[in-house]
Design a protein around this motif. Structure first.
Motif, mmCIF file in Angstrom:
data_model
loop_
_atom_site.group_PDB
_atom_site.id
_atom_site.type_symbol
_atom_site.label_atom_id
_atom_site.label_comp_id
_atom_site.label_asym_id
_atom_site.label_seq_id
_atom_site.Cartn_x
_atom_site.Cartn_y
_atom_site.Cartn_z
ATOM 1 N N LEU A 129 0.860 -1.183 0.000
ATOM 2 C CA LEU A 129 0.000 0.000 0.000
ATOM 3 C C LEU A 129 0.892 1.227 0.000
ATOM 4 O O LEU A 129 1.561 1.534 0.982
ATOM 5 N N GLN A 130 0.908 1.928 -1.116
ATOM 6 C CA GLN A 130 1.805 3.069 -1.269
ATOM 7 C C GLN A 130 1.337 4.256 -0.420
ATOM 8 O O GLN A 130 0.137 4.556 -0.371
ATOM 9 N N PRO A 131 2.276 4.951 0.247
ATOM 10 C CA PRO A 131 1.903 6.147 1.024
ATOM 11 C C PRO A 131 1.198 7.204 0.188
ATOM 12 O O PRO A 131 0.348 7.936 0.702
ATOM 13 N N SER A 132 1.529 7.283 -1.101
ATOM 14 C CA SER A 132 0.887 8.278 -1.968
ATOM 15 C C SER A 132 -0.604 8.016 -2.119
ATOM 16 O O SER A 132 -1.396 8.950 -2.285
ATOM 17 N N ILE A 133 -1.017 6.743 -2.034
ATOM 18 C CA ILE A 133 -2.435 6.414 -2.125
ATOM 19 C C ILE A 133 -3.155 6.882 -0.861
ATOM 20 O O ILE A 133 -4.269 7.421 -0.924
ATOM 21 N N ILE A 134 -2.523 6.675 0.288
ATOM 22 C CA ILE A 134 -3.106 7.149 1.546
ATOM 23 C C ILE A 134 -3.254 8.666 1.511
ATOM 24 O O ILE A 134 -4.287 9.218 1.899
ATOM 25 N N GLU A 135 -2.225 9.344 1.023
ATOM 26 C CA GLU A 135 -2.269 10.805 0.948
ATOM 27 C C GLU A 135 -3.398 11.269 0.027
ATOM 28 O O GLU A 135 -4.150 12.199 0.352
ATOM 29 N N LEU A 136 -3.538 10.625 -1.135
ATOM 30 C CA LEU A 136 -4.586 11.020 -2.079
ATOM 31 C C LEU A 136 -5.970 10.789 -1.478
ATOM 32 O O LEU A 136 -6.830 11.677 -1.542
ATOM 33 N N LEU A 137 -6.180 9.613 -0.878
ATOM 34 C CA LEU A 137 -7.508 9.290 -0.360
ATOM 35 C C LEU A 137 -7.902 10.222 0.786
ATOM 36 O O LEU A 137 -9.036 10.723 0.827
ATOM 37 N N THR A 138 -6.987 10.484 1.705
ATOM 38 C CA THR A 138 -7.315 11.379 2.819
ATOM 39 C C THR A 138 -7.566 12.797 2.312
ATOM 40 O O THR A 138 -8.409 13.512 2.864
ATOM 41 N N THR A 139 -6.858 13.199 1.267
ATOM 42 C CA THR A 139 -7.095 14.521 0.683
ATOM 43 C C THR A 139 -8.491 14.612 0.091
ATOM 44 O O THR A 139 -9.216 15.594 0.300
ATOM 45 N N VAL A 140 -8.891 13.584 -0.655
ATOM 46 C CA VAL A 140 -10.236 13.559 -1.247
ATOM 47 C C VAL A 140 -11.294 13.623 -0.157
ATOM 48 O O VAL A 140 -12.267 14.392 -0.240
ATOM 49 N N PHE A 141 -11.115 12.827 0.883
ATOM 50 C CA PHE A 141 -12.092 12.798 1.971
ATOM 51 C C PHE A 141 -12.208 14.153 2.659
ATOM 52 O O PHE A 141 -13.306 14.642 2.934
ATOM 53 N N ALA A 167 -6.873 -6.871 -3.093
ATOM 54 C CA ALA A 167 -5.563 -7.081 -3.717
ATOM 55 C C ALA A 167 -4.932 -8.396 -3.265
ATOM 56 O O ALA A 167 -4.278 -9.087 -4.050
ATOM 57 N N GLN A 168 -5.156 -8.755 -2.000
ATOM 58 C CA GLN A 168 -4.561 -9.981 -1.463
ATOM 59 C C GLN A 168 -5.182 -11.226 -2.081
ATOM 60 O O GLN A 168 -4.485 -12.168 -2.458
ATOM 61 N N TYR A 169 -6.507 -11.241 -2.173
ATOM 62 C CA TYR A 169 -7.191 -12.477 -2.548
ATOM 63 C C TYR A 169 -7.672 -12.519 -4.003
ATOM 64 O O TYR A 169 -7.816 -13.607 -4.568
ATOM 65 N N LEU A 170 -7.933 -11.341 -4.572
ATOM 66 C CA LEU A 170 -8.476 -11.330 -5.929
ATOM 67 C C LEU A 170 -7.652 -10.494 -6.897
ATOM 68 O O LEU A 170 -7.968 -10.452 -8.083
ATOM 69 N N GLY A 171 -6.630 -9.831 -6.403
ATOM 70 C CA GLY A 171 -5.832 -8.953 -7.249
ATOM 71 C C GLY A 171 -4.424 -9.458 -7.443
ATOM 72 O O GLY A 171 -4.143 -10.652 -7.304
ATOM 73 N N ALA A 172 -3.526 -8.511 -7.722
ATOM 74 C CA ALA A 172 -2.141 -8.852 -8.056
ATOM 75 C C ALA A 172 -1.179 -8.579 -6.909
ATOM 76 O O ALA A 172 0.019 -8.466 -7.123
ATOM 77 N N GLY A 173 -1.729 -8.413 -5.693
ATOM 78 C CA GLY A 173 -0.867 -8.207 -4.544
ATOM 79 C C GLY A 173 -0.521 -6.764 -4.277
ATOM 80 O O GLY A 173 0.268 -6.473 -3.382
ATOM 81 N N GLN A 174 -1.112 -5.839 -5.028
ATOM 82 C CA GLN A 174 -0.881 -4.415 -4.819
ATOM 83 C C GLN A 174 -2.206 -3.680 -4.971
ATOM 84 O O GLN A 174 -2.971 -3.952 -5.894
ATOM 85 N N VAL A 175 -2.467 -2.752 -4.058
ATOM 86 C CA VAL A 175 -3.734 -2.019 -4.087
ATOM 87 C C VAL A 175 -3.826 -1.202 -5.370
ATOM 88 O O VAL A 175 -2.919 -0.435 -5.699
ATOM 89 N N GLN A 176 -4.923 -1.398 -6.094
ATOM 90 C CA GLN A 176 -5.138 -0.708 -7.348
ATOM 91 C C GLN A 176 -6.168 0.407 -7.173
ATOM 92 O O GLN A 176 -7.105 0.294 -6.378
#
Length: 377
Positions: free
Chosen positions: A266-278, A315-324
């Protein structure tokens, strides 16, 4: 209480999850604790706010135990809560959904009483018996009213032990049920008229009540003036700044990933983007100061944590191991657009006015814009 671990239950009580931290704080506690408290008020504060490492003796060896931060709110707010619980007044934590009221309540109970499971969940179906006591009807029919046939409530158990009682969502209870707390908070006792020879249960020192109330439910069943007087109100605000909110999300996702045995990235940039949107949709204003439509949904920090956990599980069970971003976009629609079409319009406007402009310069925002537009369609 029977011992549980994270391997045998989905979620162990906090006093067991943080058993090493509580033990280290107790071994290094040189201050006087109020009656029945497991830790002194200063060590309770240290447990909640964290930020230090303490030695813990385990047999012949000594290990260093980091005390992690449990609550990211204002220090003075936590201090007021602790001081209130050391007094005779009860504590009422009020705030919007997802601000951490129950989390703070549970951590306070774990640190002060050593257990956090004496809890009443307030609902429209909560009765006075849930708050005081009830009877084993079969035994009463066979043997009559006797103290051994009485089924104590969490309140009565807390009073006998000198522990804290947690009362969740107190404003969801009807007024008549709420008012059954008045005598408990005033006289620190429960009357049992069916037992003439032992008709009173008195609270031991250390007994108190931590209640929580959803600010959006304040008008559902407002507390009576008599009950309000017996509570010290503490309002839990939304997280004030973006950096703190990101730190909360990062820490909590790390804990949940360990609990669910997730190995996804889970990339820190994704956390930053999501919290910004919220934050922008929640406040109706972008970080640049541009006014936008505010959504009615409660886009709390807890909601963003739940979204990231869902995306990580996918991502763990149905994806490629990385949050998309595609997975996050699908979850975002469900978080923002619950039952209000105006929120759908507000999200669409946000994408066109804010996300699209950022997408021209930042690849991650471009992925977010494209994925969310596709999910909305």
């Amino acid at each position: 209480m029977a011992s549980t671990t994270q391997d045998t239950v989905l979620r162990a009580p906090l006093e067991q999850q943080y058993a090493d931290q509580l033990a280290a704080l107790k071994q290094n506690d040189n201050e006087t604790a109020p009656p029945s408290w497991q830790l002194s008020p200063r060590k309770v504060l240290d447990f909640i706010l964290g930020g230090q490492t303490l030695p813990l003796k385990q047999g012949r060896k000594t290990v260093d135990v980091p005390i992690t931060r449990k609550f990211f709110g204002d220090r003075r707010l936590v201090e007021r809560a602790i001081v209130t619980l050391a007094s005779e007044r009860a504590l009422l934590l009020v705030g919007d959904p997802g601000t951490g009221k129950s989390w703070l309540s549970e951590n306070l109970a774990a640190a002060i009483s050593g257990h956090s499971t004496l809890t009443i969940q307030g609902t429209a179906g909560t009765t006075e018996e849930h708050i005081k006591y009830t009877w084993n009807i079969a035994k009463v029919i066979a043997e009559g009213y006797h103290s051994s046939n009485c089924v104590p409530s969490p309140t009565m158990t807390a009073m006998r032990q000198g522990s804290l009682l947690r009362f969740e969502e107190i404003t969801r209870c009807v007024p008549d049920v709420q008012d059954s707390l008045v005598s408990i908070l005033s006289d620190k006792s429960i009357a049992i008229p069916e037992l003439p020879d032992a008709n009173m249960v008195w609270a031991k020192p250390g007994f108190n009540v931590i209640a929580t109330a959803n600010a959006r439910d304040q008008g559902v069943n407002e507390l009576s003036a008599a009950l309000k007087r017996r509570f010290n109100y503490i309002h839990i605000p939304m997280v004030a700044d973006s950096a703190t909110e990101q730190a909360i999300v990062k820490q909590r996702i790390g804990e949940l990933s360990q609990q669910y045995q997730l190995t996804v990235e889970l990339q820190p940039s994704i956390i930053e983007l999501l919290t910004t949107v919220f934050r922008e949709l929640r406040h109706g204003r972008t970080v640049e100061g541009v006014k936008i439509k505010e959504v009615a949904s409660t886009l709390s920090t807890a909601e963003s944590i739940a979204m990231l956990l869902d995306a990580s599980l996918h991502a763990q069970y149905l994806g490629a191991g990385q949050v998309q971003m595609e997975s996050l976009a699908d979850n975002l629609i469900g978080a923002v657009v619950k039952d209000d079409d105006n929120d759908r319009l507000a999200l669409r406007e946000y994408l066109d006015l804010v996300a699209k402009r950022r997408a021209e310069e930042q690849p991650l925002w471009n992925t977010f814009y494209q994925s969310t537009r596709a999910a909305l369609a």
